[in-house]
Every structure is written in C-alpha cells, then in structure tokens.
Design an enzyme around this catalytic site. Structure first.
Site, PDB file in Angstrom:
ATOM      1  CB  ALA A  70      -0.892   0.011   1.244  1.00 17.99           C
ATOM      2  CE1 TYR A 131      -2.923   5.050   3.443  1.00 16.99           C
ATOM      3  CE2 TYR A 131      -4.289   5.803   5.262  1.00 16.99           C
ATOM      4  CZ  TYR A 131      -3.526   4.821   4.666  1.00 16.99           C
ATOM      5  OH  TYR A 131      -3.371   3.605   5.299  1.00 16.99           O
TER       6      TYR A 131
END
Ligand SMILES: NC(=O)c1ccc[n+]([C@@H]2O[C@H](COP(=O)([O-])OP(=O)(O)OC[C@H]3O[C@@H](n4cnc5c(N)ncnc54)[C@H](OP(=O)(O)O)[C@@H]3O)[C@@H](O)[C@H]2O)c1
Length: 286
Positions: A70, A131
């Site tokens: 990620a 995010y």
C-alpha cells in the site's frame, strides 16, 4: 464449531499463501504468523502491484492472498493522490484479479472522526484525506468476496512507525511536541497478524472487519507510554494538529471496534507496546 476447510487442507498439502508488500511492517508480521504455510512473500521489486501481476504470480496457484502492499504515506498522498490511487486502488484490484481468497487492509482514516464513539463496520465512511479516499475506493476494488480488515495506527519492530520515531527522538531530544487531539488504537502488527490468521482459519464471513488493539489513546499519551516503557526521560509537549500543521487532515476520533459476532479481540495497545519493545531488545525472541 465446524469449519469449511480449503482445498489445500483437504488435499493434505500446505496452504499456498501470497503476501504482497512483504517488506512492510504488517507484511513481515504476517510472514511470521503464517510460517506454517507455504508462503511466497513478494516485495515491491518482485511485484509492483500498481501493474498487473507477472505471469509467475498470476499462475502461482495461491490458496490465499494477504495484500498488504500500500501507499501508506498519508501526507505525501495529498500532493500525489494519483500515485496513491495507483497503489491503493489499482493495486488492490490487481491483487483481487488473482482470483484467490483475498485479505486486504484498510484504515480508520476512512472515517471523519466526528462520531466520538467507536466506529463499527456499519458506520458510514467519510474520509478527510486523499489517503483515506484511496483506501476506501481500494475496499471496493477488493470486491464483495474479500476480507477487508480495517485497522488503526500500526506499529512494529521494523519499518517506519511512530514507536520507532519516538525511540529515536527520545534519545536525541529533551522534549518532543506530539498531537493530543487525535485519538486511536495503536495496534501491534504482530497482534494484528495473529488475528488475521484466526479470521481466515476459522473461515469467518467475508466483508469488512474492524480489527484493532484494545484501549485507545492520543498520540501524546502513546508517546508518553513509549518513553516510560523505554526508560527515556524525554518530555512530551502536548500540541494540537493545527499547531503541527501536517498536510493531510486526520480524524480527531479514529477508534474502531467490531460489531460482528466472532470478531477477533486483540490485546490492549499497552501490551502491544511492551511486546514490540521486547522484540526490539531481543529480535526473534518472541
Ligand atoms: N501504518 C498504519 O498506521 C496503518 C493504519 C491502518 C491501516 N494500515 C494499512 O495496513 C496495511 C499495511 O500497512 P503497513 O503499516 O505494513 O505499511 P508499510 O510498512 O508502509 O508497508 C507497505 C509495503 O507496501 C510496499 N509497497 C508500496 N508501494 C508498492 C507497490 N506499488 N507495489 C508493491 N509494494 C508496494 C512498500 O514497499 P516500499 O517500502 O518499497 O515502499 C512496503 O513494503 C496497508 O494497507 C495500510 O494502508 C496501516
């Protein structure tokens, strides 16, 4: 309780498990928690997940994919949301495209923090940051048949995390400024990894699961506990997020709990901190 066993178990062979982002703090912890399985642990150089899987991965015959790769730099995602999306959304779609049972990881930062009571799985998401938005879209990209594990404030003995940063600053300085208006559940990566294994091994239903350490605190509380446990004399100056002026907004209240029957229960964050510090002192002893 009776559980369905995967084909690999019925066939009497070890389960073949792919871990993406294997160099990260959760990837490493999962490698340990699933050590009894036939684990293939890939770092970014072996598979950049923003690209479709290379042949050797797509033909790997995996029984389970643990997708930890990620973009986790919350502040840098504000300046490069497309870069974050390429990893967190397209990367998750690429992991799901392998067609194996998938565990993917998401975050308390999908919430806006206004609830002031623990967030459960049925609460609506409203991310404040780029995010958080990419992680929420990443959940959709994982598909309805994935386990989506939302966790909070991860730390461990390796990688970039708050505990390691505070241990470094605590040696260098007499005082550090730490925000006191964000509350969450600092979660030891190894405790999370053990819980993920339990979730999979007991074949819990797919979908979103909130899995985070017991207890909650602010970053300033956490810093004080780190210094106390490590025997460092560094003082914590409690400041607001506004004073610190980080690029990405973060939820003031990011405590996540599960409302689902059979959800794994993690130890308190303080127990996680002690276990992490012990691991740092004598690596591999735990
Ligand atoms: N950290 C937290 O506080 C936190 C809180 C809640 C949820 N989560 C979620 O938990 C999961 C694991 O987080 P973590 O703390 O273990 O993160 P981490 O330590 O930053 O590890 C992420 C790993 O992904 C790799 N990676 C980045 N871009 C990649 C790409 N394009 N292809 C392949 N690998 C790539 C990184 O490699 P490089 O080192 O080469 O960049 C790194 O090894 C993530 O889904 C994260 O969003 C984290």
């Amino acid at each position: 309780m009776e559980h369905e066993h995967p084909d690999s178990v019925r066939a009497g062979r070890r389960r073949r498990v792919l871990i993406t982002g294997a160099g990260g703090q959760l990837g490493r912890a999962l490698g340990q928690a699933f050590a009894a399985d036939d684990v293939v642990a890939l770092s970014r150089t072996e598979w950049d997940v923003s690209l479709p899987a290379p042949d050797k991965v797509s033909r790997g015959g995996f029984d389970l994919v643990l997708h930890t790769a990620a973009w986790t730099d919350v502040d840098r995602a504000e300046a490069d949301p497309q870069g974050a999306a390429a990893v967190n959304i397209a990367g998750t779609a690429n992991a799901a495209a392998l067609g194996a049972p998938l565990v993917t990881f998401s975050t308390d930062y999908v919430f806006d923090g206004r609830k002031r009571k623990p967030y459960v799985e049925s609460d609506g998401a409203n991310p404040l940051s780029a995010y958080g938005r990419t992680k929420l879209h990443g959940e959709a990209a994982a598909g309805a048949d994935a386990w989506i594990v939302r966790t909070s404030w991860l730390f461990g003995p390796t990688g970039h995390n708050f505990v390691r940063t505070m241990l470094r600053l605590g040696v260098e300085r007499d005082e550090v400024a730490v925000v006191d208006d964000q509350r969450g559940c600092p979660t030891y990566a190894r405790h999370l990894a053990i819980a993920v294994r339990a979730l999979v091994d007991t074949d819990r239903p797919r979908g979103v699961w909130h899995v985070a350490a017991g207890g909650d605190c602010t970053w300033a509380d956490f810093a004080e506990a780190i210094f106390a446990e490590a025997g460092l004399g560094c003082r914590v100056r409690r400041v607001t997020s506004e004073e610190l002026g980080r690029p990405a907004p973060r939820p003031e209240y990011a405590v996540v709990r599960s409302e689902r029957p059979g959800a794994p229960v993690l130890p308190h964050w303080h127990a996680g901190l002690r276990a992490c510090l012990a691991e740092l002192v004598s690596p591999g002893s735990r």
